[in-house]
Scaffold this motif. Structure first.
Motif, PDB file in Angstrom:
ATOM      1  N   ILE A  99      42.241 -18.431  48.928  1.00  0.00           N
ATOM      2  CA  ILE A  99      41.145 -18.615  49.874  1.00  0.00           C
ATOM      3  C   ILE A  99      41.274 -19.938  50.600  1.00  0.00           C
ATOM      4  O   ILE A  99      41.494 -20.984  49.976  1.00  0.00           O
ATOM      5  CB  ILE A  99      39.786 -18.552  49.148  1.00  0.00           C
ATOM      6  N   GLU A 100      41.142 -19.896  51.905  1.00  0.00           N
ATOM      7  CA  GLU A 100      41.075 -21.095  52.738  1.00  0.00           C
ATOM      8  C   GLU A 100      39.741 -21.073  53.471  1.00  0.00           C
ATOM      9  O   GLU A 100      39.394 -20.075  54.115  1.00  0.00           O
ATOM     10  CB  GLU A 100      42.216 -21.119  53.760  1.00  0.00           C
ATOM     11  N   PHE A 226      29.394 -24.123  48.488  1.00  0.00           N
ATOM     12  CA  PHE A 226      28.927 -23.414  47.302  1.00  0.00           C
ATOM     13  C   PHE A 226      29.344 -21.946  47.348  1.00  0.00           C
ATOM     14  O   PHE A 226      29.803 -21.384  46.342  1.00  0.00           O
ATOM     15  CB  PHE A 226      27.399 -23.515  47.189  1.00  0.00           C
ATOM     16  N   GLN A 227      29.203 -21.314  48.500  1.00  0.00           N
ATOM     17  CA  GLN A 227      29.602 -19.921  48.618  1.00  0.00           C
ATOM     18  C   GLN A 227      31.091 -19.744  48.341  1.00  0.00           C
ATOM     19  O   GLN A 227      31.493 -18.814  47.634  1.00  0.00           O
ATOM     20  CB  GLN A 227      29.266 -19.400  50.015  1.00  0.00           C
ATOM     21  N   ILE A 228      31.895 -20.642  48.871  1.00  0.00           N
ATOM     22  CA  ILE A 228      33.345 -20.559  48.646  1.00  0.00           C
ATOM     23  C   ILE A 228      33.652 -20.642  47.154  1.00  0.00           C
ATOM     24  O   ILE A 228      34.500 -19.902  46.634  1.00  0.00           O
ATOM     25  CB  ILE A 228      34.087 -21.675  49.409  1.00  0.00           C
ATOM     26  N   GLN A 229      32.971 -21.529  46.448  1.00  0.00           N
ATOM     27  CA  GLN A 229      33.200 -21.674  45.005  1.00  0.00           C
ATOM     28  C   GLN A 229      32.810 -20.404  44.259  1.00  0.00           C
ATOM     29  O   GLN A 229      33.491 -19.988  43.313  1.00  0.00           O
ATOM     30  CB  GLN A 229      32.419 -22.881  44.471  1.00  0.00           C
ATOM     31  N   ALA A 266      26.029 -11.903  47.296  1.00  0.00           N
ATOM     32  CA  ALA A 266      25.571 -10.947  48.313  1.00  0.00           C
ATOM     33  C   ALA A 266      26.125 -11.272  49.694  1.00  0.00           C
ATOM     34  O   ALA A 266      26.250 -10.381  50.536  1.00  0.00           O
ATOM     35  CB  ALA A 266      24.046 -10.918  48.354  1.00  0.00           C
ATOM     36  N   ALA A 267      26.463 -12.528  49.941  1.00  0.00           N
ATOM     37  CA  ALA A 267      26.964 -12.950  51.256  1.00  0.00           C
ATOM     38  C   ALA A 267      28.477 -12.815  51.386  1.00  0.00           C
ATOM     39  O   ALA A 267      29.036 -13.165  52.423  1.00  0.00           O
ATOM     40  CB  ALA A 267      26.559 -14.406  51.514  1.00  0.00           C
TER      41      ALA A 267
END
Length: 311
Positions: A99-100, A226-229, A266-267
């Motif tokens: 993931i980038e 936070f979402q990436i993590q 969910a996102a």
């Protein structure tokens, strides 16, 4: 052609799961379930063996609430992820995913300066809309099969009035139109170009019959830190396993943040490849899936069938 067959099969699979869910108290037998999808028991068996690789009786065991609860109790996520390890064939596909994140500037300006290619492709779980930049896949979302009302080509996402496939065309089914609108809203400043062949190639790479033949996948994602993590943590849940939202939060070292973790799950913009479908409620219920809880159940059972030895 094989992927198109699987995609066509999925409509019947979902109908069967819906019927079982709505009539679970009556415990319908296979003959009755087969009739709901307008097939004989013989052809119903062939459908499941072609699509899932197992008999319908075995596949439908993985759809039950009892099976989901048993999986949640089978072991904590930390131990399961560790046990799977780099040599676990069930994880080979996921471990090829990197993931980038978008740069802060790209995040703020809605993809200005980025070239975004997109297309609709057939998968074992219905058609999906995929989009990617030169740096990686950025979107994968499932759409109902009725999205092909206008024909086999994806409508022009630029909405050009001169295009016969504009998303304002009366032949475009509302479900696909909504998916395209959502993609445009997420990337309002990106230059968009249809690439149907590229989309089919990406789908073929993602939904491989054998994880050992998977090739590396790079994702180029728009999200908060936070979402990436959270999305990276989802990659630690092996295929064939599930975790609760609370367990995923604990795995990330912040067990009290399970509501924020649930929102980030969910996102998730890249369905299936980032396996948000592997997170379920503590009760074992497979709800809270933006592409439909029946599809979530189907994916989980399909993965369980691929990774659970026959009795």
């Amino acid at each position: 052609m094989e992927h198109m067959t699987q995609s066509d099969d999925y409509a019947r699979i979902e109908t069967a799961i819906r019927f079982i869910e709505e009539h679970h108290r009556e415990q319908p037998d296979l003959d009755e379930i087969a009739r709901q999808v307008h097939l004989s028991k013989f052809h119903f068996d062939r459908l499941f063996r072609r699509w899932a690789g197992v008999s319908p009786k075995r596949f439908l065991q993985y759809v039950t609430l009892e099976y989901a609860k048993g999986m949640l109790q089978a072991g904590n996520l930390q131990a399961v992820a560790l046990e799977a390890g780099l040599s676990g064939t069930a994880r080979l596909h996921d471990l090829f995913v990197t993931i980038e994140a978008m740069t802060p500037g790209e995040y703020r300006n809605g993809g200005s300066g980025l070239s975004l290619r997109y297309g609709v492709a057939a998968t074992p779980f219905g058609e999906c809309l995929v989009a990617w930049t030169e740096r990686g896949l950025c979107h994968l979302g499932f759409v109902p099969q009725s999205g092909f009302a206008a024909g086999p080509h994806t409508p022009d996402l630029t909405g050009s009035p001169s295009s016969p496939n504009s998303d304002n065309s009366p032949g475009l089914a509302p479900d696909l139109a909504a998916a395209l609108d959502a993609l445009k809203a997420r990337w309002p400043a990106a230059a968009l170009q249809e690439d149907a062949a590229g989309a089919e190639d990406i789908a073929a790479r993602i939904f491989v019959p054998d994880a050992r033949t998977a090739r590396p996948f790079h994702l180029h994602l728009k999200g908060t830190n936070f979402q990436i993590q959270v999305w990276k943590a989802l990659l630690q849940i092996p295929e064939g396993w599930v975790a609760s939202y609370e367990e995923l939060a604990g795995f990330m070292g912040n067990p009290k943040a399970f509501r924020a973790v649930a929102s980030a799950v969910a996102a998730n913009p890249v369905g299936f490849l980032i396996p948000c479908h592997r997170v379920i409620r503590k009760s074992g219920e497979a709800h809270n899936y933006r592409w439909g809880h029946l599809r979530k159940k189907a994916i989980l059972a399909w993965e369980a069938a691929r990774n659970t030895p026959a009795a």
